[in-house]
Design an enzyme around this catalytic site. Structure first.
Site, PDB file in Angstrom:
ATOM      1  N   SER A  55       4.509   3.577  -4.820  1.00  0.00           N
ATOM      2  CA  SER A  55       3.710   4.316  -5.813  1.00  0.00           C
ATOM      3  C   SER A  55       4.603   5.252  -6.606  1.00  0.00           C
ATOM      4  O   SER A  55       4.177   5.814  -7.618  1.00  0.00           O
ATOM      5  CB  SER A  55       2.593   5.112  -5.121  1.00  0.00           C
ATOM      6  OG  SER A  55       3.129   5.905  -4.077  1.00  0.00           O
TER       7      SER A  55
ATOM      8  N   LYS B  63       7.264  -0.986   5.362  1.00  0.00           N
ATOM      9  CA  LYS B  63       5.908  -1.470   5.075  1.00  0.00           C
ATOM     10  C   LYS B  63       5.992  -2.600   4.067  1.00  0.00           C
ATOM     11  O   LYS B  63       6.757  -2.523   3.101  1.00  0.00           O
ATOM     12  CB  LYS B  63       5.046  -0.336   4.519  1.00  0.00           C
ATOM     13  CG  LYS B  63       3.654  -0.798   4.089  1.00  0.00           C
ATOM     14  CD  LYS B  63       2.694   0.355   3.913  1.00  0.00           C
ATOM     15  CE  LYS B  63       2.735   1.056   2.587  1.00  0.00           C
ATOM     16  NZ  LYS B  63       2.489   0.193   1.409  1.00  0.00           N
TER      17      LYS B  63
ATOM     18  N   GLU C  74      -6.226  -0.595   2.530  1.00  0.00           N
ATOM     19  CA  GLU C  74      -6.493   0.081   1.248  1.00  0.00           C
ATOM     20  C   GLU C  74      -7.718  -0.525   0.579  1.00  0.00           C
ATOM     21  O   GLU C  74      -7.824  -1.754   0.431  1.00  0.00           O
ATOM     22  CB  GLU C  74      -5.259  -0.056   0.331  1.00  0.00           C
ATOM     23  CG  GLU C  74      -5.460   0.615  -1.019  1.00  0.00           C
ATOM     24  CD  GLU C  74      -4.164   0.828  -1.806  1.00  0.00           C
ATOM     25  OE1 GLU C  74      -3.075   0.492  -1.283  1.00  0.00           O
ATOM     26  OE2 GLU C  74      -4.242   1.322  -2.938  1.00  0.00           O
TER      27      GLU C  74
HETATM   28  O1  KIV Z   1       2.910   3.063  -2.324  1.00  0.00           O
HETATM   29  C1  KIV Z   1       2.040   3.761  -1.801  1.00  0.00           C
HETATM   30  O2  KIV Z   1       1.888   4.948  -2.087  1.00  0.00           O
HETATM   31  C2  KIV Z   1       1.171   3.147  -0.811  1.00  0.00           C
HETATM   32  C3  KIV Z   1      -0.017   3.940  -0.358  1.00  0.00           C
HETATM   33  C4  KIV Z   1      -1.053   3.930  -1.394  1.00  0.00           C
HETATM   34  C5  KIV Z   1      -0.527   3.463   0.945  1.00  0.00           C
HETATM   35  O3  KIV Z   1       1.388   2.053  -0.418  1.00  0.00           O
END
Ligand code: KIV
Length: 286
Positions: free
Chosen positions: A60, A127, A196
């Site tokens: 993000s 992740k 999400e």
């Molecule tokens: O990139 C991010 O901030 C995320 C969150 C929204 C979980 O993956």
């Protein structure tokens, strides 16, 4: 003698450094896990001091740091840079770094090479977004000692394929797919799962079905093991219309019109998640 202002404080930590064992124990005794995105050393220290359990260097950052309209242009180099910044600032939180679009989808070896760079920069877990098609990759990473957080539901790297930012798993087929993907990720060894934009009842069901895979919700109701928000949303700095699942924690609930400072707003978020006051499913749920 004066201390250089950028030097870290040397006060002893009031809580132990978090790891997967401790996070698992917290979840088992019903303590909610608090996660927040983090992109630089100063905020990493502030989040740590405020009691945030998990700092996520999210892609993000493409939106909130780089001013892009999606996460797709974020590169591995960008993620490595921000992960290293956060690793230098944080002490106790568990540090998760996003694998950016294009750095892991081709095959497990490509994913390992990218994950190794993020771990080398200080990440403790990586992740990645995606369901069944990523299971082989998750197992490959886990078998080689890289803790993995899966990400299901609305997966922003696939925003064009999904037709926009919309709630996932609303109909029977979508819910069945999410259940199957979550089971496959747990079986492959994912130790954490971001859910999400998923209906609250489905997120709760998945959480209960896979207690060893710590579920962290965003727009997924109150039934997950923990919650995550984008830092800038929590601080009321998000551009455009505020998503339904977000609360601006700089607004003082005890004094209409008053605003809280950044550290106090983050402490409120931590306290409200821990106490089950955030999210309020009637307001923030689907
Ligand atoms: O990139 C991010 O901030 C995320 C969150 C929204 C979980 O993956």
């Amino acid at each position: 003698m004066s201390v250089h202002p950028s030097e870290p404080a040397t006060a002893p930590p009031a809580r132990p450094a978090l790891n997967l064992v401790r996070l698992g124990e917290m979840a088992r005794r019903g303590e909610k896990l608090v996660a927040l995105t983090s992109y630089d050393a100063t905020f990493a220290r502030l989040l740590d001091d405020a009691g945030v359990d998990i700092q996520l260097v999210g892609d993000s950052l493409g939106n909130v740091i780089q001013g892009r309209s999606s996460t797709l242009p974020v590169s591995l180099e960008h993620m490595v840079y921000h992960t290293a910044c956060v690793a230098r600032g944080k002490q106790l939180s568990w540090l998760v770094a996003d694998m950016p679009f294009g750095s892991y989808e081709a095959d497990p070896r490509q994913a390992f090479a990218s994950a190794a760079q993020l771990m080398g920069a200080g990440a403790q877990m990586v992740k990645l977004e995606g369901g069944g098609e990523m299971v082989r990759t998750v197992r490959f990473l886990v078998d080689r000692g890289i803790p993995v957080c899966a990400h299901l539901g609305l997966t922003p790297q696939r925003v064009h394929a999904l037709g926009g930012f919309r709630v996932q798993g609303r109909n029977d087929a979508g819910a069945a797919l999410l259940r199957a993907d979550a089971a496959a990720m747990a079986e492959a060894g994912a130790a954490m799962l971001v859910l999400e934009l998923v209906p609250s009842t489905l997120a709760r069901e998945i959480t209960l079905a896979h207690p060893a895979m710590l579920s962290i919700g965003i727009g997924a109701g109150a039934g997950t093991a923990g919650q995550v928000l984008v830092l800038h949303d929590l601080l009321g700095l998000g551009a455009g219309k505020r998503p339904r699942f977000v609360r601006d924690f700089t607004r003082d609930p005890d004094a209409a019109g008053a605003t809280l400072g950044i550290a106090e707003a983050v402490r409120r978020y931590v306290a409200d998640v821990k106490a089950g006051r955030f999210p309020d499913e009637a307001v923030h749920g689907f």
